[in-house]
Design a protein around this motif. Structure first.
Motif, PDB file in Angstrom:
ATOM      1  N   SER A   1      -7.974  14.347   2.748  1.00 32.06           N
ATOM      2  CA  SER A   1      -6.850  13.799   1.998  1.00 32.06           C
ATOM      3  C   SER A   1      -5.571  14.319   2.634  1.00 32.06           C
ATOM      4  O   SER A   1      -5.537  15.402   3.198  1.00 32.06           O
ATOM      5  CB  SER A   1      -6.940  14.206   0.528  1.00 32.06           C
TER       6      SER A   1
ATOM      7  N   ASN B   1       2.514   1.657  -3.402  1.00 38.64           N
ATOM      8  CA  ASN B   1       1.592   2.118  -4.440  1.00 38.64           C
ATOM      9  C   ASN B   1       1.210   3.588  -4.249  1.00 38.64           C
ATOM     10  O   ASN B   1       1.048   4.333  -5.212  1.00 38.64           O
ATOM     11  CB  ASN B   1       0.339   1.251  -4.457  1.00 38.64           C
ATOM     12  N   ARG B   2       1.086   3.983  -2.986  1.00 38.12           N
ATOM     13  CA  ARG B   2       0.767   5.384  -2.732  1.00 38.12           C
ATOM     14  C   ARG B   2       1.920   6.271  -3.180  1.00 38.12           C
ATOM     15  O   ARG B   2       1.706   7.335  -3.767  1.00 38.12           O
ATOM     16  CB  ARG B   2       0.488   5.585  -1.244  1.00 38.12           C
TER      17      ARG B   2
ATOM     18  N   THR C   1       1.927   6.554  -6.896  1.00 39.21           N
ATOM     19  CA  THR C   1       0.874   7.482  -7.331  1.00 39.21           C
ATOM     20  C   THR C   1       1.335   8.925  -7.146  1.00 39.21           C
ATOM     21  O   THR C   1       1.113   9.779  -8.005  1.00 39.21           O
ATOM     22  CB  THR C   1      -0.414   7.233  -6.507  1.00 39.21           C
TER      23      THR C   1
ATOM     24  N   SER D   1       0.831  -1.209   0.000  1.00 35.00           N
ATOM     25  CA  SER D   1       0.000   0.000   0.000  1.00 35.00           C
ATOM     26  C   SER D   1       0.860   1.251   0.000  1.00 35.00           C
ATOM     27  O   SER D   1       0.593   2.191  -0.753  1.00 35.00           O
ATOM     28  CB  SER D   1      -0.929   0.010   1.225  1.00 35.00           C
TER      29      SER D   1
END
Lengths: 594, 245
Positions: free
Chosen positions: A507, A32-33, A36, A29
């Motif tokens: 966010s 992948n963050r 991104t 995770s």
């Protein structure tokens, strides 16, 4: 292709298996963050925001010359801070046991429920997973706390301070988890369950009475003290009296390693805290069955909330019971814009609970009580009145960013709003009116509070007549200035939706922080520019009247203020008209829009 | 009446809707069908005034939605597949809110019957967060129907409804059409389209493929004669080999 991080082993029953699953999930995770984020940096907007956010964090964490310091450097060296922290812990623990309805400590995400609950994983393993996951945030926070507050002149190495904070936070997590499990389990048994809470109720009730009694006894001492530092020092002395000292002893034990100044002090205090942490772990891990019930219920609640949130394309709104019929009437006929304002004001009263309306009134009420009780107590009244004034001024500056009862919320429903038979400019005006109204009422209540508190204080150097005049003109002035600020915020949301947080979805990330700083700066610049023409008009009118008429200071001031406000109101009207056009004609480009 | 003339919508270089023209008369239910990405939602949102078309005109009861938006929208209801509701308004308050927006003088009288029609009476004081997906959809439908629109645009309106709700909704749509409303219904449920709609508009890649009753479409394309609706749809919009299977 099989991922190298995990093997397809038989049921993940032991702690090792759980750890592997957790490690895989976490590492992948995070990776992948990060990927991104890197992809987003190709976009100049994110790159600029990332740089600004990074610079801000660097200055905040590593380049501050002034640190919050106690008597011998750093808040962790302050006895007063330690005592007040103990009171804070008492309140926190009491809240978990008596009023705790926050089950997020138990909640699993929908994906976790989908994958873990039907999987051949024991409940004990699930608890371990939950605890391990919590450790990530705890370790991060412990390091952050040491970075922010921990640099002092004490001999204790930062690593040991970080370990202390880690243990403290771990106990927090475990205790909250345990309290929630017990409360959930007892709640299932109705009255019988409630009776099982009686021990916690009695313990915390007795302790609260003890502390309240100390507070009542200490009031005559504290009220004669002037200055915030002196007040805190006096409070600390009061808390060291036998009764509060005994009541706060368990919490001071927990805090002892964190506030230790030397390694030897730390070595004496830490084993006890570590033992408490281990006992908490055993306590939580042994509540398997109760955990299952509580976790399933909490997760179901969370899932319902998320599902409802996704369905509404809204972010994380707490479910609020509407209760009875709304207390704000809405006639069926009339300008449709009123319906938008009605909706937003109603949302304000519900989103913040009844306290949203009650708190300002309680402030005014407490002012009256304060004046009655402590007439002649110059120092305390001056401090409180000045704080209220500062709060009002602060809210004029930053309030429009945080009160978002306008397009910043409703752009989530842009498609719906566009189907309404209402002119764009009228809709924008109605949206702006919601936030403006709430801000102005709050600021006026603070001003009235400050005015009442300071009424009998000649020491502040402003004539009473002038104070009354300011109070008289404040509603109109605040209304127009708030409208200008809120219009700027709404304009940013309409014109640059990708730069503004739409809805309540949270966010994180450095680039989001940078983006937020940039938009705040841009908003302040826009407000300064908007205030320029009214300012010029006001100064010109004032100078002109003073030039023509002698001794016309009051008249010149009134004309200047009115002219300035009218000019600003005209600007706001023009801006709303333009934004109305944008609302009607603009493309739907916001990522948050459905 | 809904009149669409040369409706066009570009997204950059992508043509989402390409010179689409059709009319929906009062009392008519037009079924809008097409494969994913055909431009159905773009068409519907253009008709509802949500997005601005690149070209062409949309008229609701003679009012151009681009030039007389308020008049056109006051006669229109758009019910999307995903209900958009305000978090802090109860079911009843949503209806009062919409009543004020559309100037429904007798809103207090209409609300109970509408809630009963959509089986929401017991949820009058509930917030959207306390409603199931289907109930939220019903509330969105109730909000759309409150002002008795003469043009009704429905995008997958049965999503999330239970069988009872679906039956009620079908009855409601038919009833509104019988009362004189022009209805456009977009759905992938071909049996629903067949059951309710008087005419069919088939689009693909933003372009009109077929328009008319099934009989009229078959008359124009005799090779489609005898096909079930699903096969007919695939023949019109998909790979020809799909239809042959």
């Amino acid at each position: 292709m099989r991922s190298p991080g995990i093997r397809a082993t038989p049921p993940a029953d032991g702690a090792g298996s759980v750890f592997r699953v957790f490690a895989y999930l976490t590492v992948v995770s995070i990776r992948n963050r990060f990927v991104t984020m890197v992809k987003q940096i190709r976009n100049p907007r994110y790159a600029i925001a990332l740089v600004i956010g990074g610079v801000y964090i660097w200055f905040f964490l590593f380049n501050r010359t002034e640190m919050p310091r106690g008597r011998s450097g750093g808040p962790f060296a302050s006895v007063e801070v330690e005592l007040l922290a103990a009171v804070g812990l008492f309140v926190l623990f009491m809240r978990w046991w008596l009023f705790g309805n926050d089950r997020s400590a138990l909640a699993f995400t929908p994906a976790e429920i989908q994958f873990f609950f039907p999987a051949p994983v024991t409940r004990r393993a699930l608890i371990q997973f939950k605890l391990l996951r919590g450790q990530l945030a705890i370790i991060f926070n412990a390091m952050l706390w040491v970075l922010i507050f921990g640099r002092s002149e004490s001999e204790l190495p930062p690593v040991l301070r970080a370990v202390s904070i880690w243990a403290l936070f771990t106990i927090f997590m475990l205790h909250r988890l345990g309290a929630t499990i017990v409360r959930t389990a007892t709640a299932k048994h109705g009255k019988a369950g409630a009776k099982r809470n009686i021990i916690a109720l009695a313990l915390f009730g007795a302790a609260t009475v003890g502390l309240m009694w100390t507070a009542v006894e200490a009031y005559p001492i504290v009220r004669n003290v002037s200055g915030m530092g002196a007040i805190i020092r006096t409070l600390a002395e009061v808390l060291q009296q036998p009764v509060p000292d005994a009541l706060l002893a368990p919490f001071r034990i927990l805090l002892a390693p964190t506030f230790a100044q030397t390694s030897s002090e730390w070595m004496k205090a830490f084993p006890t805290v570590l033992l408490i942490a281990l006992l908490h772990y055993v306590w939580v891990i042994r509540t398997e069955l109760a955990f299952e019930d509580a976790a399933v219920e909490a997760s179901a609640q969370r899932a319902r909330r998320i599902e409802a949130m996704r369905a509404r394309r809204s972010g994380g709104v707490k479910p609020v019971r509407a209760g009875n019929r709304s207390w704000i009437p809405l006639a069926p006929l009339g300008h449709p814009a009123v319906a938008i304002l009605w909706k937003n004001v109603l949302a304000f009263t519900r989103s913040s609970g009844r306290g949203a309306v009650a708190i300002p009134f309680a402030i005014v009420l407490s002012a009256i009580v304060l004046i009655t009780v402590s007439s002649g107590e110059v120092a305390l009244a001056t401090v409180i009145g000045t704080v209220a004034l500062a709060m009002a001024a602060f809210s004029v500056l930053v309030g429009p960013r945080f009160v978002r009862l306008d397009l910043r919320q409703d752009l989530m429903h842009l498609r719906l709003l566009r189907t309404y038979p209402i002119e764009g400019s009228a809709l924008v005006a109605a949206e702006v009116a919601g936030s403006t109204l709430v801000l102005t009422v709050t600021q006026m209540l603070l001003l009235i509070f400050a005015h009442v508190v300071l009424l009998a204080q000649p020491a502040i150097g402003v004539d009473a007549a002038i104070r009354w005049a300011i109070l008289f003109i404040a509603p109109a002035a605040l209304l127009v200035i708030n409208a200008a600020s809120v219009t700027i915020q709404n304009g940013a949301a309409l014109l640059f939706p990708a730069w503004v947080k739409i809805g309540t979805a949270k966010s994180g990330g450095v680039e989001v922080l940078g983006q937020s700083i940039l938009t705040m700066l841009a908003s302040l610049i826009a407000l300064a520019l908007a205030l320029l023409p009214p300012g010029i008009m006001a100064v010109a009118a004032f100078a002109g009247i003073q030039f023509v008429f002698e001794d016309a200071f009051l008249a010149a001031t009134i004309v200047a203020i009115v002219l300035g406000l009218v000019t600003l109101a005209f600007e706001v009207g023009m801006a709303m008209s333009l934004l109305g056009e944008v609302f009607e004609r603009g493309e739907i480009v916001s990522a948050g829009n459905p | 009446m809904i009149e669409v003339d040369q409706l066009t919508k570009f997204y950059g270089t992508l043509t989402a809707v390409d010179r689409l023209s059709f009319t929906v008369a009062r009392g008519e239910i037009l079924g809008l069908v097409g494969p994913n990405g055909a431009g159905k939602t773009t068409t519907l949102t253009s008709l509802a005034g949500i997005i601005i078309p690149t070209g062409g005109t949309v008229r609701i009861d003679g009012f151009d939605i681009a030039r007389a938006g308020v008049e056109a929208k006051s006669r229109l209801a758009f019910i999307p597949d995903e209900p958009h509701l305000f978090d802090y308004l109860t079911v009843e308050e949503h209806l009062r809110f919409v009543g004020r927006l559309y100037g429904v003088a007798d809103v207090a009288e209409r609300i109970p019957s509408l809630l009963a029609e959509l089986e929401l009476t017991e949820k009058t004081r509930s917030l959207p967060g306390e409603l199931s997906r289907g109930m939220r959809q019903k509330l969105a439908i109730a909000c759309g129907l409150l002002h008795s629109p003469t043009a009704l645009i429905l995008d997958e309106p049965l999503t999330g409804l239970d069988p009872g709700g679906i039956r009620k909704m079908k009855t409601t749509i038919s009833a509104r059409a019988r009362e004189g409303a022009s209805v456009i219904l977009s759905s992938h449920l071909l049996h629903l389209v067949q059951e309710l709609c008087t005419r069919l508009l088939v689009i693909k890649r933003g372009q009109l493929v077929a328009l008319g009753t099934i009989a009229e479409i078959v008359a124009e394309r005799p090779e489609l004669a005898g096909l079930e609706l699903e096969d007919l749809f695939l023949a019109l919009t998909g790979d020809p080999s799909d239809a042959a299977r």
